[in-house]
Each structure stands twice: as structure tokens, then as C-alpha cells.
Design an enzyme around this catalytic site. Structure first.
Site, mmCIF file in Angstrom:
data_model
loop_
_atom_site.group_PDB
_atom_site.id
_atom_site.type_symbol
_atom_site.label_atom_id
_atom_site.label_comp_id
_atom_site.label_asym_id
_atom_site.label_seq_id
_atom_site.Cartn_x
_atom_site.Cartn_y
_atom_site.Cartn_z
ATOM 1 C CE LYS A 23 -2.672 2.582 3.414
ATOM 2 N NZ LYS A 23 -1.516 3.335 3.910
ATOM 3 C CG ASN A 24 2.520 2.798 3.471
ATOM 4 O OD1 ASN A 24 1.347 3.137 3.263
ATOM 5 N ND2 ASN A 24 3.018 2.680 4.686
ATOM 6 N NE ARG A 93 1.033 12.340 5.642
ATOM 7 C CZ ARG A 93 1.167 13.548 6.138
ATOM 8 N NH1 ARG A 93 0.125 14.249 6.499
ATOM 9 N NH2 ARG A 93 2.355 14.081 6.279
ATOM 10 C CG ASP A 117 -4.217 5.234 9.151
ATOM 11 O OD1 ASP A 117 -5.432 5.017 9.010
ATOM 12 O OD2 ASP A 117 -3.334 4.490 8.723
ATOM 13 C CG ASP A 306 3.125 1.745 9.405
ATOM 14 O OD1 ASP A 306 3.926 2.645 9.702
ATOM 15 O OD2 ASP A 306 2.265 1.878 8.517
ATOM 16 C CB VAL A 328 7.753 7.185 14.129
ATOM 17 C CG1 VAL A 328 7.457 7.881 12.797
ATOM 18 C CG2 VAL A 328 9.126 6.503 14.058
HETATM 19 C C1 UD1 Z 1 4.631 6.931 5.890
HETATM 20 C C2 UD1 Z 1 3.613 5.814 5.868
HETATM 21 C C3 UD1 Z 1 3.162 5.472 7.278
HETATM 22 C C4 UD1 Z 1 4.353 5.203 8.165
HETATM 23 C C5 UD1 Z 1 5.343 6.375 8.115
HETATM 24 C C6 UD1 Z 1 6.623 6.130 8.907
HETATM 25 C C7 UD1 Z 1 2.465 6.205 3.776
HETATM 26 C C8 UD1 Z 1 1.205 6.567 3.095
HETATM 27 N N1 UD1 Z 1 2.460 6.240 5.108
HETATM 28 O O1 UD1 Z 1 3.954 8.082 6.382
HETATM 29 O O2 UD1 Z 1 2.344 4.314 7.197
HETATM 30 O O3 UD1 Z 1 3.884 5.074 9.499
HETATM 31 O O4 UD1 Z 1 5.723 6.598 6.735
HETATM 32 O O5 UD1 Z 1 7.226 4.953 8.476
HETATM 33 O O6 UD1 Z 1 3.463 5.861 3.150
HETATM 34 N N2 UD1 Z 1 7.379 14.769 9.826
HETATM 35 C C9 UD1 Z 1 7.572 16.107 10.085
HETATM 36 N N3 UD1 Z 1 7.548 16.985 9.022
HETATM 37 C C10 UD1 Z 1 7.345 16.582 7.736
HETATM 38 C C11 UD1 Z 1 7.137 15.207 7.490
HETATM 39 C C12 UD1 Z 1 7.173 14.315 8.565
HETATM 40 O O7 UD1 Z 1 7.769 16.518 11.233
HETATM 41 O O8 UD1 Z 1 7.350 17.425 6.823
HETATM 42 C C13 UD1 Z 1 7.431 13.812 10.971
HETATM 43 C C14 UD1 Z 1 6.099 13.108 11.237
HETATM 44 O O9 UD1 Z 1 5.282 13.868 12.080
HETATM 45 C C15 UD1 Z 1 6.554 11.810 11.867
HETATM 46 C C16 UD1 Z 1 7.871 11.509 11.158
HETATM 47 O O10 UD1 Z 1 8.314 12.747 10.592
HETATM 48 O O11 UD1 Z 1 6.813 11.997 13.241
HETATM 49 C C17 UD1 Z 1 7.786 10.441 10.087
HETATM 50 O O12 UD1 Z 1 6.873 10.842 9.107
HETATM 51 P P1 UD1 Z 1 6.957 10.310 7.596
HETATM 52 O O13 UD1 Z 1 8.086 9.356 7.449
HETATM 53 O O14 UD1 Z 1 6.931 11.506 6.716
HETATM 54 O O15 UD1 Z 1 5.591 9.529 7.460
HETATM 55 P P2 UD1 Z 1 4.610 9.520 6.223
HETATM 56 O O16 UD1 Z 1 5.383 9.587 4.951
HETATM 57 O O17 UD1 Z 1 3.525 10.510 6.462
#
Ligand code: UD1
Length: 424
Positions: A23-24, A93, A117, A306, A328
């Protein structure tokens, strides 16, 4: 009408299960198709709701999308709209991943803030800062990320945290920027390697996929490709935990066990016998009650956030006490409240949880708050006395195709029921 699952406790899962595409990964690969005019074909797509939702997002900017079983054909026109603000945007997302490709191709994008989520604060500052380094302006206006550039140029970008989404968005803009971009502290997830592979097939020049430093040499145009999505390591790991929790014997195929090395090592420490089949899958046999193990979530190759609900669920029936640390997404510990309803002996303190294993959980009505928490509650229900009602199962359907059918085939008894909830 709400739907819930009646999960009958006491199952032992035995047999073979095949994992579908990740999915991701698939949702980001679909967004990457925006980068090339013509028809891109993506195979091994999981049949989950987020795929047609992402198709709607792509249609809203002008693509034609045909979903045919596990194959997506995405035809990207020469003229795309820079506005991605359809209602589908708010439902997942990954919709935010159209930002990078639109800025890359059109030098302009208005992208509705994404949904997905409820697992804690999910800011976009690193996505925006990366695009700014490439020469774009970026602001949040009326619920949308707005980005605009006269031209994009290569840059040195340091991420504060190896964010998966920020790495993907910056990468997809940088492949069409002029000159060299270096993304340092980039995410190293297998899904990042997958998108780098697909972009390279499309003509992009990327080095360092799977390491913390991605070097991108911008090119003028990209061309469509046909690409197979990697197997879903999170779903694969869910089955591994299911085997361990139910003292079962599951062979899981369609996923690369190298993507799950730490997970499988943790389950070995919990007492599982594990065999891996190079590049193809693995087998988990749990002969005795699992032993308690500590878990710490971190970006890949650390233990995935996850999978934290499954770590909690396993620990709640293990022999001994486990410490689980969430680094995270802090709100994922909301899952523990539901586990306590099921009789788990668990408490949190900040981003740590202590779980003392009990002999047996006790059935109760519980509510899924996100995809993984929902699947975790179903597995916990399999280890509970009596029938556990799991509500808000639409979350589970977003990530696990044929979850109940597979579980029932492997020895569980779960009924999907349509009624109104009676919260106690
Ligand atoms: C993706 C996955 C999600 C998984 C996560 C971490 C998808 C659709 N979702 O989410 O299932 O749990 O990776 O493995 O692929 N952050 C910031 N600023 C930003 C971006 C992120 O502070 O601009 C922080 C977030 O709040 C979080 C951390 O970085 O604490 C990780 O986020 P990120 O790796 O970006 O997660 P997603 O890509 O949203």
C-alpha cells in the site's frame, strides 16, 4: 449501518498466505506516473480502497486511470491541471505525493492537505522546505499546500528526520530539476527503493537508493514504464505476528524477507522458529507461548511504527514483561486503551509502554482507530476468551485485502456483521 467483526477466540493459524503489493508503495508509484506523458502500467496493485481513491486524485488533475484487477493503467496527458483538491484528497495521506510531481512538471501546484490515519501530528514542513531549496515558494492557503517556481534547480537538502513522504515528494520534483540534487538523511525504506527503481526505469538518474544520501541528476523529460509493486512488508509482518500470537505455523509468500530482518529477529527472540526463502517469503512456527521482547520504533531499518500495535498485542500474551518505545507517531499508543479493554496489563508513560503478559485476554467490544490498530485488535481477539467485537473495520479494509477470508481459511472464525454498535 456500521460493520463490525465478531472474532472468536482460541484460533491457531496454520497454512500459507500470499502478500499483495505494498500500500505504501503503490500510491506513490501512481503519483509518479504524473511525471511522464503517456500510459504507465503498475502491476501487483493491492485491491484496497486507497487505490481507487488515488485513481480519483489522478483523474482530478486530468489523467485517465483504468484499474483492471491488480493492474493500474494511468494515462497522463501533456496538459495537466495544477489543482489537486478533489474530495478524494482528504481521504488518504499518500494523496500529498502528487505535490512533488506537479511542481516538477508544471512548476506550480495547489494540493489539498491530505487525510489518512489519525496517528499523531503529520506536518509537511520538510516537504515544503525541500521544494523551497529547489527554487519554489510554498505556503499553506485555504487548506491547500501552494507551491510555485519559475524554474527548479538542483540543491543540497538536509532532512531533519528521514521522512518517507518528504523524501518522495522532493525526489519527484528533483528528477525534473536542472542540475544535481543531494538529499541527505533521506528515508531508506524499501518503498523508497521501489520508487527510485521505477523513476530510473522512466529515465531518471538517481544514485544511493536505500542509503541516507540520494543524488539526483535532473533530466528534461521522463517516459512511461511498466512496473511491479514490491510485496507489502507491513502486511507480511502482520502475518508473522499472527503466527507467533496464535502459536501457529504460517508460510508467507510474495514479500522479500530481507525487508523484515529485524521483525523476524524479534520473533526469533520470542521463541519462533523462522525459515526464510530468499526474496520470496518466510515461515514462522511458534511452538510454545511467546517470550516477552522489547521493541523500539524507528525509521527503516529500525522496527516500523506501523508494526507497533502488533508488538503490543504480542507482548500482551507473552511470558514476561516488555517495554515498547514509540519514536515516530506518539498517538499510536491510543491502541493500548483498546487492548486494556481486552484485559491486557499495559500502561504508557510518555513514549514508552510497559506490557506485562497475561495468560489469556478477555473478549470485549473494541474500536479500531487506524489500519494497523484495527488488524492488531483482530489478532488480539484471536487470543481472547469468547467473542471480541471489533468496530470501525473500514480502517482494516483500507490496508488488508481479504483479511477476514484469509484468516478464516487459516483456521480462525471471524464473521463480518452489519449492525449498530452497543458501546459499553
Ligand atoms: C509513511 C507511511 C506510514 C508510516 C510512516 C513512517 C504512507 C502513506 N504512510 O507516512 O504508514 O507510518 O511513513 O514509516 O506511506 N514529519 C515532520 N515533518 C514533515 C514530514 C514528517 O515533522 O514534513 C514527521 C512526522 O510527524 C513523523 C515523522 O516525521 O513523526 C515520520 O513521518 P513520515 O516518514 O513523513 O511519514 P509519512 O510519509 O507521512
Amino acid at each position: 449501518m456500521s460493520e463490525h467483526f465478531d472474532v472468536h477466540g482460541g484460533a491457531r493459524l496454520v497454512g500459507e498466505v500470499e502478500v499483495v503489493g505494498a500500500k505504501n508503495s503503490v500510491l506513490k508509484l501512481m503519483a509518479a506516473a504524473l511525471l511522464a506523458e503517456g500510459t504507465t502500467t503498475i502491476t501487483n496493485c493491492p485491491q484496497i480502497l486507497d487505490v481507487p481513491l488515488m485513481a480519483d486524485v489522478l483523474r482530478s488533475v486530468g489523467c485517465e486511470v483504468v484499474l483492471d484487477g491488480d493492474t493500474a493503467h494511468i494515462t497522463t496527458p501533456s496538459e495537466l491541471s495544477h489543482r489537486a483538491d478533489s474530495p478524494a484528497m482528504g481521504k488518504l495521506r499518500a494523496s500529498v505525493c502528487v505535490l512533488g510531481p506537479l511542481v516538477g512538471r508544471l512548476k506550480k501546484a495547489v494540493v489539498a492537505l491530505p487525510g489518512g490515519d489519525a496517528i499523531g501530528s503529520r506536518p509537511l514542513d520538510m516537504h515544503q522546505n525541500g521544494l523551497r531549496k529547489l527554487g519554489a515558494t510554498s505556503s499553506i492557503e485555504h487548506g491547500c499546500v501552494v507551491a510555485e517556481a519559475v524554474g527548479l534547480h538542483g540543491a543540497q537538502i538536509w532532512l531533519d528526520f528521514p521522512s518517507v513522504g518528504a523524501t518522495e515528494n522532493i525526489l519527484m520534483a528533483a528528477v525534473l530539476a536542472e542540475g544535481t540534487t543531494v538529499i541527505d538523511n533521506a528515508a531508506r525504506e524499501p518503498e523508497i527503493v521501489d520508487i527510485c527503481t521505477m523513476l530510473t526505469e522512466m529515465g531518471a538518474k538517481i544514485e544511493g537508493a536505500g542509503t541516507s544520501t540520494l543524488t539526483v541528476e535532473g533530466v528534461d523529460t521522463l517516459h512511461p514504464t511498466e512496473h511491479r509493486v514490491i510485496g507489502d512488508r507491513i502486511v507480511g509482518a502482520t502475518w508473522a505476528f499472527a503466527a507467533a500470537m496464535t502459536r501457529g505455523d504460517l508460510t508467507v509468500t510474495g514479500v522479500n524477507p530481507h525487508h523484515l530482518e529485524l521483525v523476524l529477529e524479534k520473533l526469533r527472540l520470542a521463541g519462533a522458529d523462522i525459515t526464510t526463502f530468499d526474496g520470496k517469503g518466510f515461515r514462522v512456527v511458534q511452538p510454545e507461548r511467546p517470550l516477552s521482547v522489547d521493541f523500539v520504533t524507528l525509521p527503516y531499518p529500525g522496527f516500523a511504527t506501523d508494526l507497533q500495535p502488533f508488538a503490543v498485542a504480542l507482548s500482551s500474551v507473552s511470558d514476561g514483561t516488555s517495554m515498547i518505545t514509540e519514536n515516530v507517531y506518539e498517538a499510536r499508543f491510543r491502541f493500548i486503551e483498546e487492548m486494556v479493554r481486552l484485559g491486557a496489563d499495559a500502561r504508557t508513560d510518555g513514549h514508552h509502554a510497559v506490557v506485562r503478559g497475561v495468560d489469556k485476554l478477555s473478549s470485549a467490544p473494541v474500536w479500531a482507530s487506524d489500519i494497523r490498530a484495527g488488524a492488531g485488535l483482530v489478532l488480539a481477539g484471536l487470543c481472547a476468551d469468547g467473542v471480541t467485537e471489533v468496530w470501525d473495520v473500514f480502517h482494516i479494509d483500507r490496508g488488508y485485502p481479504h483479511f477476514v477470508e484469509n484468516l478464516n481459511r487459516l483456521g480462525a472464525r471471524i464473521d463480518r456483521v452489519a449492525t449498530e454498535p452497543d458501546r459499553c
